[in-house]
Motif scaffolding. Structure first.
Motif, short mmCIF file in Angstrom:
data_model
loop_
_atom_site.label_atom_id
_atom_site.label_comp_id
_atom_site.label_asym_id
_atom_site.label_seq_id
_atom_site.Cartn_x
_atom_site.Cartn_y
_atom_site.Cartn_z
N ARG A 294 -29.79 23.57 -41.09
CA ARG A 294 -30.81 22.67 -41.63
C ARG A 294 -30.29 21.23 -41.60
NH1 ARG A 294 -30.71 26.44 -45.66
NH2 ARG A 294 -30.39 24.91 -47.32
N VAL A 295 -29.98 20.78 -40.38
CA VAL A 295 -29.47 19.43 -40.16
C VAL A 295 -30.42 18.68 -39.24
CG1 VAL A 295 -27.58 18.07 -39.19
CG2 VAL A 295 -27.07 20.12 -40.52
N VAL A 296 -30.72 17.43 -39.58
CA VAL A 296 -31.60 16.59 -38.77
C VAL A 296 -30.84 15.34 -38.34
CG1 VAL A 296 -33.70 15.19 -38.73
CG2 VAL A 296 -33.71 17.42 -39.86
N PHE A 297 -30.80 15.09 -37.04
CA PHE A 297 -30.34 13.82 -36.49
C PHE A 297 -31.59 13.01 -36.15
CE2 PHE A 297 -26.91 16.78 -35.65
CZ PHE A 297 -25.75 16.04 -35.77
N ARG A 298 -31.76 11.86 -36.77
CA ARG A 298 -32.98 11.08 -36.56
C ARG A 298 -32.62 9.64 -36.21
NH1 ARG A 298 -35.39 11.82 -41.36
NH2 ARG A 298 -36.47 13.71 -40.62
N ASN A 299 -33.17 9.15 -35.10
CA ASN A 299 -32.95 7.77 -34.65
C ASN A 299 -31.46 7.45 -34.52
OD1 ASN A 299 -35.79 7.14 -34.73
ND2 ASN A 299 -35.61 6.97 -36.95
N PHE B 28 -35.28 19.49 -29.87
CA PHE B 28 -35.09 18.13 -29.39
C PHE B 28 -36.47 17.50 -29.19
CE2 PHE B 28 -31.53 20.67 -27.84
CZ PHE B 28 -30.42 19.91 -28.19
N ILE B 29 -36.74 16.38 -29.88
CA ILE B 29 -38.03 15.71 -29.81
C ILE B 29 -37.81 14.24 -29.47
CG2 ILE B 29 -40.11 15.04 -31.09
CD1 ILE B 29 -40.09 17.94 -30.61
N ASP B 30 -38.56 13.73 -28.49
CA ASP B 30 -38.53 12.29 -28.16
C ASP B 30 -37.10 11.79 -28.00
OD1 ASP B 30 -41.37 11.85 -28.28
OD2 ASP B 30 -41.20 12.02 -30.46
N THR B 31 -36.28 12.56 -27.32
CA THR B 31 -34.86 12.23 -27.18
C THR B 31 -34.52 11.98 -25.71
OG1 THR B 31 -34.14 13.39 -29.17
CG2 THR B 31 -32.54 13.21 -27.40
N ARG B 32 -33.67 10.99 -25.49
CA ARG B 32 -33.25 10.64 -24.14
C ARG B 32 -31.86 11.18 -23.88
NH1 ARG B 32 -32.25 4.56 -21.59
NH2 ARG B 32 -31.46 5.28 -19.56
N VAL C 6 -31.49 23.10 -36.41
CA VAL C 6 -30.97 21.76 -36.14
C VAL C 6 -31.99 20.99 -35.31
CG1 VAL C 6 -29.12 20.39 -35.09
CG2 VAL C 6 -28.58 22.54 -36.27
N VAL C 7 -32.30 19.76 -35.71
CA VAL C 7 -33.31 18.95 -35.04
C VAL C 7 -32.72 17.61 -34.62
CG1 VAL C 7 -35.55 17.78 -35.28
CG2 VAL C 7 -35.20 20.02 -36.34
N PHE C 8 -32.94 17.23 -33.37
CA PHE C 8 -32.63 15.90 -32.88
C PHE C 8 -33.96 15.20 -32.60
CE2 PHE C 8 -28.97 18.46 -31.94
CZ PHE C 8 -27.86 17.63 -32.06
N GLN C 9 -34.24 14.13 -33.32
CA GLN C 9 -35.52 13.45 -33.20
C GLN C 9 -35.32 11.97 -32.88
OE1 GLN C 9 -37.90 13.63 -36.76
NE2 GLN C 9 -39.74 12.87 -35.75
N ASN C 10 -35.93 11.55 -31.77
CA ASN C 10 -35.87 10.15 -31.36
C ASN C 10 -34.42 9.66 -31.27
OD1 ASN C 10 -37.09 7.74 -30.51
ND2 ASN C 10 -37.01 6.87 -32.57
#
Length: 224
Positions: free
Chosen positions: A95-100, A139-143, A116-120
């Motif tokens: 339950r970890v979020v990497f955001r911006n 993975f959402i909106d990630t480069r 685990v979520v990587f967002q933007n």
């Protein structure tokens, strides 16, 4: 626990009560660190070893180098951070979020992940090596640029609206990983993506990726 849905993937979200968080000066130490907030900080080196981080936020941290060794993160949000040359060795993320975030030169090795979520985010010159996921990874909106997924098991995950620039899949299993909404035409190692979920229109993208890896020759008609 609350969940968020990304396509067919259902992800448990971090449970954080911001009113109970306390500011801390660092993440290093022994034992567990719970209900914390850390940042903003600008560091030359961030090192965390053999520690449990529970229910916290890491915000606006910039580090020229970072090491997370045998660290367990549970219900943690990492946001607006820039981590260069970071090594995540034998870590457990739940339950970890990497955001911006910008993860530049990251190496995730022998990690156990769940929800685990990587967002933007920007993930460049990175390796995901031997990641074992027991719940969806998103993975959402990630480069991505110059990224390798190696020997990782990421079943039931999700990737959409992402840019894949020089991305390689080298072994691993990705059964029911939902790639709808992401262009797969330039990936390398498409042969390892057996069992993924795509839209019918993406069949051509996967075909292009597979053909680009074959040493095909096209003789002139005059030579026939």
């Amino acid at each position: 626990m609350e969940t968020e849905e990304y396509g067919l993937a259902k992800v448990l979200t971090p449970h954080i009560d911001d009113a109970e968080l306390r500011n801390v000066d660092g993440l290093a130490g022994s034992g567990a660190l719970a209900d914390f907030t850390y940042g903003p900080r600008s560091l030359r080196y961030l090192a965390v070893e053999e520690r449990r981080l529970l229910g916290g936020r890491v915000s606006q941290v910039e580090a020229e180098r970072a090491t997370f060794d045998q660290v367990a993160l549970q219900s943690v949000v990492i946001e607006r951070c820039v981590l260069a040359s970071s090594d995540w060795m034998d870590c457990a993320l739940s339950r970890v979020v990497f955001r911006n975030c910008k993860l530049l030169g990251a190496n995730f090795v022998e990690n156990k992940w769940a929800n685990v979520v990587f967002q933007n985010c920007r993930i460049e010159f990175a390796t995901f090596d031997s990641i074992q996921a027991t719940a969806p990874i998103v993975f959402i909106d990630t480069r991505f640029k110059d990224v390798t997924f190696r020997r990782s098991d990421l079943p039931g995950g999700h990737m959409s609206r992402c840019t894949l620039d020089d991305v390689e899949f080298d072994g691993g299993t990705y059964t029911n990983f939902d790639f709808r909404g992401t262009d797969l035409s330039t990936v390398r190692g498409a042969g390892y993506l057996n069992g993924i979920l795509i839209d019918p229109m993406q069949r051509q993208e996967v075909a292009e990726a597979l053909v680009s890896e074959l040493e095909l020759h096209y003789p002139d008609r005059g030579s026939q």
